[in-house]
Design a protein around this motif. Structure first.
Motif, PDB file in Angstrom:
ATOM      1  N   ALA A  45      56.716  45.752  48.914  1.00  0.00           N
ATOM      2  CA  ALA A  45      55.754  44.888  48.222  1.00  0.00           C
ATOM      3  C   ALA A  45      56.369  43.519  47.954  1.00  0.00           C
ATOM      4  CB  ALA A  45      55.321  45.539  46.910  1.00  0.00           C
ATOM      5  N   ARG A  46      55.629  42.476  48.299  1.00  0.00           N
ATOM      6  CA  ARG A  46      56.114  41.122  48.074  1.00  0.00           C
ATOM      7  C   ARG A  46      54.919  40.187  47.899  1.00  0.00           C
ATOM      8  NH1 ARG A  46      59.940  39.407  50.953  1.00  0.00           N
ATOM      9  NH2 ARG A  46      60.740  41.456  51.535  1.00  0.00           N
ATOM     10  N   GLY A  47      55.190  38.964  47.501  1.00  0.00           N
ATOM     11  CA  GLY A  47      54.122  38.003  47.285  1.00  0.00           C
ATOM     12  C   GLY A  47      53.775  37.883  45.818  1.00  0.00           C
ATOM     13  N   VAL A  48      52.495  37.763  45.511  1.00  0.00           N
ATOM     14  CA  VAL A  48      52.038  37.580  44.132  1.00  0.00           C
ATOM     15  C   VAL A  48      51.006  38.645  43.793  1.00  0.00           C
ATOM     16  CG1 VAL A  48      50.903  36.029  42.497  1.00  0.00           C
ATOM     17  CG2 VAL A  48      52.488  35.097  44.199  1.00  0.00           C
ATOM     18  N   TYR A  49      51.373  39.526  42.887  1.00  0.00           N
ATOM     19  CA  TYR A  49      50.469  40.525  42.332  1.00  0.00           C
ATOM     20  C   TYR A  49      50.007  40.007  40.967  1.00  0.00           C
ATOM     21  CZ  TYR A  49      51.560  44.150  45.801  1.00  0.00           C
ATOM     22  OH  TYR A  49      51.675  44.881  46.965  1.00  0.00           O
ATOM     23  N   VAL A  50      48.829  39.418  40.942  1.00  0.00           N
ATOM     24  CA  VAL A  50      48.358  38.780  39.710  1.00  0.00           C
ATOM     25  C   VAL A  50      47.977  39.845  38.689  1.00  0.00           C
ATOM     26  CG1 VAL A  50      46.704  37.189  38.694  1.00  0.00           C
ATOM     27  CG2 VAL A  50      47.486  36.824  41.035  1.00  0.00           C
ATOM     28  N   ILE A  51      48.486  39.685  37.461  1.00  0.00           N
ATOM     29  CA  ILE A  51      48.046  40.543  36.362  1.00  0.00           C
ATOM     30  C   ILE A  51      46.661  40.085  35.939  1.00  0.00           C
ATOM     31  CG2 ILE A  51      48.440  41.245  33.971  1.00  0.00           C
ATOM     32  CD1 ILE A  51      50.565  42.427  35.594  1.00  0.00           C
ATOM     33  N   ALA A  52      45.666  40.923  36.151  1.00  0.00           N
ATOM     34  CA  ALA A  52      44.287  40.545  35.866  1.00  0.00           C
ATOM     35  C   ALA A  52      43.991  40.622  34.372  1.00  0.00           C
ATOM     36  CB  ALA A  52      43.330  41.457  36.627  1.00  0.00           C
ATOM     37  N   ALA A  53      43.303  39.620  33.882  1.00  0.00           N
ATOM     38  CA  ALA A  53      42.774  39.683  32.520  1.00  0.00           C
ATOM     39  C   ALA A  53      41.597  40.654  32.493  1.00  0.00           C
ATOM     40  CB  ALA A  53      42.319  38.301  32.067  1.00  0.00           C
ATOM     41  N   THR A  54      41.199  41.066  31.302  1.00  0.00           N
ATOM     42  CA  THR A  54      39.982  41.852  31.152  1.00  0.00           C
ATOM     43  C   THR A  54      38.939  40.960  30.504  1.00  0.00           C
ATOM     44  OG1 THR A  54      41.226  43.916  30.886  1.00  0.00           O
ATOM     45  CG2 THR A  54      38.931  43.909  30.162  1.00  0.00           C
ATOM     46  N   PRO A  55      37.909  40.544  31.228  1.00  0.00           N
ATOM     47  CA  PRO A  55      36.907  39.641  30.644  1.00  0.00           C
ATOM     48  C   PRO A  55      35.991  40.377  29.667  1.00  0.00           C
ATOM     49  CG  PRO A  55      36.905  39.559  33.061  1.00  0.00           C
ATOM     50  CD  PRO A  55      37.661  40.783  32.654  1.00  0.00           C
ATOM     51  N   PHE A  56      35.777  39.740  28.527  1.00  0.00           N
ATOM     52  CA  PHE A  56      34.845  40.272  27.532  1.00  0.00           C
ATOM     53  C   PHE A  56      33.777  39.237  27.218  1.00  0.00           C
ATOM     54  CE2 PHE A  56      38.849  42.545  26.451  1.00  0.00           C
ATOM     55  CZ  PHE A  56      38.399  43.851  26.591  1.00  0.00           C
ATOM     56  N   THR A  57      32.629  39.713  26.757  1.00  0.00           N
ATOM     57  CA  THR A  57      31.614  38.815  26.213  1.00  0.00           C
ATOM     58  C   THR A  57      32.021  38.410  24.800  1.00  0.00           C
ATOM     59  OG1 THR A  57      30.302  40.594  25.235  1.00  0.00           O
ATOM     60  CG2 THR A  57      29.855  40.052  27.550  1.00  0.00           C
ATOM     61  N   ASP A  58      31.297  37.468  24.242  1.00  0.00           N
ATOM     62  CA  ASP A  58      31.602  37.032  22.875  1.00  0.00           C
ATOM     63  C   ASP A  58      31.478  38.173  21.872  1.00  0.00           C
ATOM     64  OD1 ASP A  58      32.112  34.444  23.690  1.00  0.00           O
ATOM     65  OD2 ASP A  58      30.065  33.737  23.305  1.00  0.00           O
ATOM     66  N   SER A  59      30.672  39.171  22.203  1.00  0.00           N
ATOM     67  CA  SER A  59      30.481  40.301  21.294  1.00  0.00           C
ATOM     68  C   SER A  59      31.463  41.446  21.553  1.00  0.00           C
ATOM     69  CB  SER A  59      29.039  40.814  21.396  1.00  0.00           C
ATOM     70  OG  SER A  59      28.767  41.258  22.723  1.00  0.00           O
ATOM     71  N   GLY A  60      32.340  41.286  22.556  1.00  0.00           N
ATOM     72  CA  GLY A  60      33.367  42.291  22.784  1.00  0.00           C
ATOM     73  C   GLY A  60      33.065  43.317  23.846  1.00  0.00           C
ATOM     74  N   GLU A  61      31.956  43.157  24.573  1.00  0.00           N
ATOM     75  CA  GLU A  61      31.645  44.065  25.673  1.00  0.00           C
ATOM     76  C   GLU A  61      32.361  43.603  26.947  1.00  0.00           C
ATOM     77  OE1 GLU A  61      29.821  46.848  25.157  1.00  0.00           O
ATOM     78  OE2 GLU A  61      29.856  46.184  23.071  1.00  0.00           O
TER      79      GLU A  61
END
Length: 307
Positions: free
Chosen positions: A8-24
């Motif tokens: 494994a090489r290159g860039v493995y981006v750590i993904a954010a978890t997107p939420f709505t303003d209400s937390g969903e």
């Protein structure tokens, strides 16, 4: 299904978890985020990492968001899933779910109770037993876990556990650790070393023998450029580009505020619809947002000069 390996090489981006303003969970933003990461040149994704707010998700939510990302990725790059848990039963259950869905492997951080090399090695030996043939990443992040993983302990882990295929190197300072692990005779095989800490040491890490990055800076194209130019032997260009992004990378590294800053930048770039974190989570005040806006504008001007 592509499985994670020592290559494994290159860039493995750590993904954010997107939420709505209400937390969903915001699944539309999740799709848009995956597309952005792949368009930026990511060679892999890592989901449910520490900066992905994994502890704020239920087990079902974790499985659902991994399934959504895997569907959007559609086999184009490997996806690694953070599977750290207080107990092996939870870890084993989540691993089974995500591997059945098509993940390439999982990442496991040590619990904060480990203090000695023997304890650390024993823990990862048990991890390997519970995960069976699933390849996994050893996450070395003492600033967060409080666990100091010395080179001899890491060598024992990688030399005895064939399913441990990658080290997420996030020690700080830790450049000497990369050199020691790459020294002839330390390991009985070459493993993948992918580095974290928002990419703030990436040029030096690549020069020391790292294979790339596994972190979540809001400008993954910087990390992709550094890795690509290193492969071409053009570290001057790699450093010029890195230097342009450094003020924002530094801003993201602030303890306690880093994720809020990262999500705000992603929001400003149109990647996610809201910079919200699921509670509990820090919010940025107006002055902090203005400072980030200034740095983003300066980056745009500098990139035009470098072009």
């Amino acid at each position: 299904m592509t499985r994670l390996t020592e290559t494994a090489r290159g860039v493995y981006v750590i993904a954010a978890t997107p939420f709505t303003d209400s937390g969903e969970i915001d699944f539309d933003s999740c799709d848009r985020m995956v597309d952005f990461y792949l368009d930026a040149g990511a060679t892999g994704l890592t989901v449910l990492g520490i900066m992905g707010e994994a502890p704020k998700l239920t087990t079902d939510e974790s499985s659902t968001i991994v399934a959504r990302i895997l569907k959007r990725v559609n086999g184009r790059v490997p996806v690694v899933v953070g599977a750290s848990a207080p107990g092996f039963a939870q870890m084993q259950d989540l691993t089974r779910r995500v591997m059945d869905a098509g993940a390439a492997g999982v990442m496991v951080a040590p619990p904060g109770s480990l203090r000695t090399d023997d304890q650390i090695v024993t823990y990862y030996t048990q991890v390997a037993e519970f995960l069976g043939d699933t390849p996994f990443v050893v996450q070395d992040f003492p600033l967060t876990t409080g666990v100091q993983m010395a080179v001899p302990a890491l060598a024992r882990i990688f030399n005895s556990l064939p399913t441990a295929v990658c080290l997420k190197h996030e020690d700080w300072p830790g450049l000497a650790k990369i050199t020691a692990l790459r020294k002839d005779g330390t390991l009985n095989r070459r493993i993948s070393i992918l580095c974290g800490n928002g990419g703030v040491f990436l040029p030096e890490e690549m020069e020391r023998g790292a294979d790339g990055a596994m972190t979540g800076f809001a400008y993954p194209e910087m990390m992709v450029s550094v890795v690509e130019h290193h492969a071409k032997g053009d570290m001057e260009r790699a450093r010029d580009l890195f230097d342009a992004y450094l003020p924002l990378a530094r801003m993201e590294q602030q303890p306690g505020a880093g994720l809020a800053i990262r999500k705000y930048i992603m929001f400003r770039r149109g990647i996610i619809a809201s910079p919200a974190q699921r509670k509990p989570g820090a919010n940025l005040d107006a002055l902090s947002r203005a400072e980030i806006d200034t740095l983003m504008a300066r980056l745009d001007r500098r990139l035009k000069e470098l072009a």
